[in-house]
Scaffold this motif. Structure first.
Motif: not given
Length: 195
Positions: A171-187
């Motif tokens: 969750k924290g790893y993905v949150l950091c990426l989202q703050h860097s403007n990455y979209s996120y897909i939970d497979l």
């Protein structure tokens, strides 16, 4: 000749070679092809859009002509022998597009053996913009064991790096990426969230 091309609407690198090849040779929209292939399953009784049974779509709907080869050819050799035209190349468990002696795909499959090809002659043909693409930065996560998650980080050029991290850190790893403007897909859950 080979050129990178990925028409996936989100710029993702997935197992969609059938759709990619049809987009290139027909100029049709990716989403339309996706809908039509899924609808065609009702005609063929296929369970998957890319099953051998369902790929009759190319002959039945697109009216493609099947080209059998007299001798084994690589994709590069096929392109040299067919310098003009639009073709779908059938390789072992892969389809690629060849337009005017250039292979358009997400990887260079020029050395792969072509089993047969489909020639697309339908008109009018409006080619997709094969030069300009929008690459989307995104990341995916997928649980791979009871203790690990696989995170793939796509760089916007069709390639990715993969990290295996403990589940509790996902969750924290993905949150950091989202703050860097990455979209996120939970497979695992199939959700897409914009960063």
């Amino acid at each position: 000749m080979y050129k990178y091309y990925n028409p996936h609407p989100n710029g993702l690198s997935t197992d969609d070679c059938v759709k990619r090849a049809i987009v290139v040779v027909t100029g049709m929209d990716y989403s339309r092809i996706q809908r039509e292939l899924n609808e065609y399953k009702k005609v063929t009784g296929a369970k998957s859009f890319n099953s051998v049974k369902n790929l009759r779509y190319v002959e039945d709907v697109l009216k493609a002509q099947k080209i059998l080869l007299n001798k084994p050819l690589t994709a590069e050799e096929f392109c040299k022998q067919h310098p003009r035209g639009r073709y779908i190349l059938d390789m072992d468990e892969h389809w690629s597009a060849c337009v005017d002696s250039c292979v358009y795909d997400t990887w260079d499959c020029g050395k792969e053996k072509v089993n047969f090809a489909y020639e697309i002659t339908t008109k009018p043909y409006t080619p997709p913009n094969l030069k300009k693409q929008v690459f989307k930065y995104c990341c995916t996560s997928e649980k791979i064991s009871d203790i690990e998650t696989s995170i793939r980080i796509y760089d916007g050029n069709g390639t990715f790096v993969e990290r295996k991290i403990p589940i509790e850190l996902t969750k924290g790893y993905v949150l950091c990426l989202q703050h860097s403007n990455y979209s996120y897909i939970d497979l695992d859950g199939g959700k897409e969230n914009e960063g």
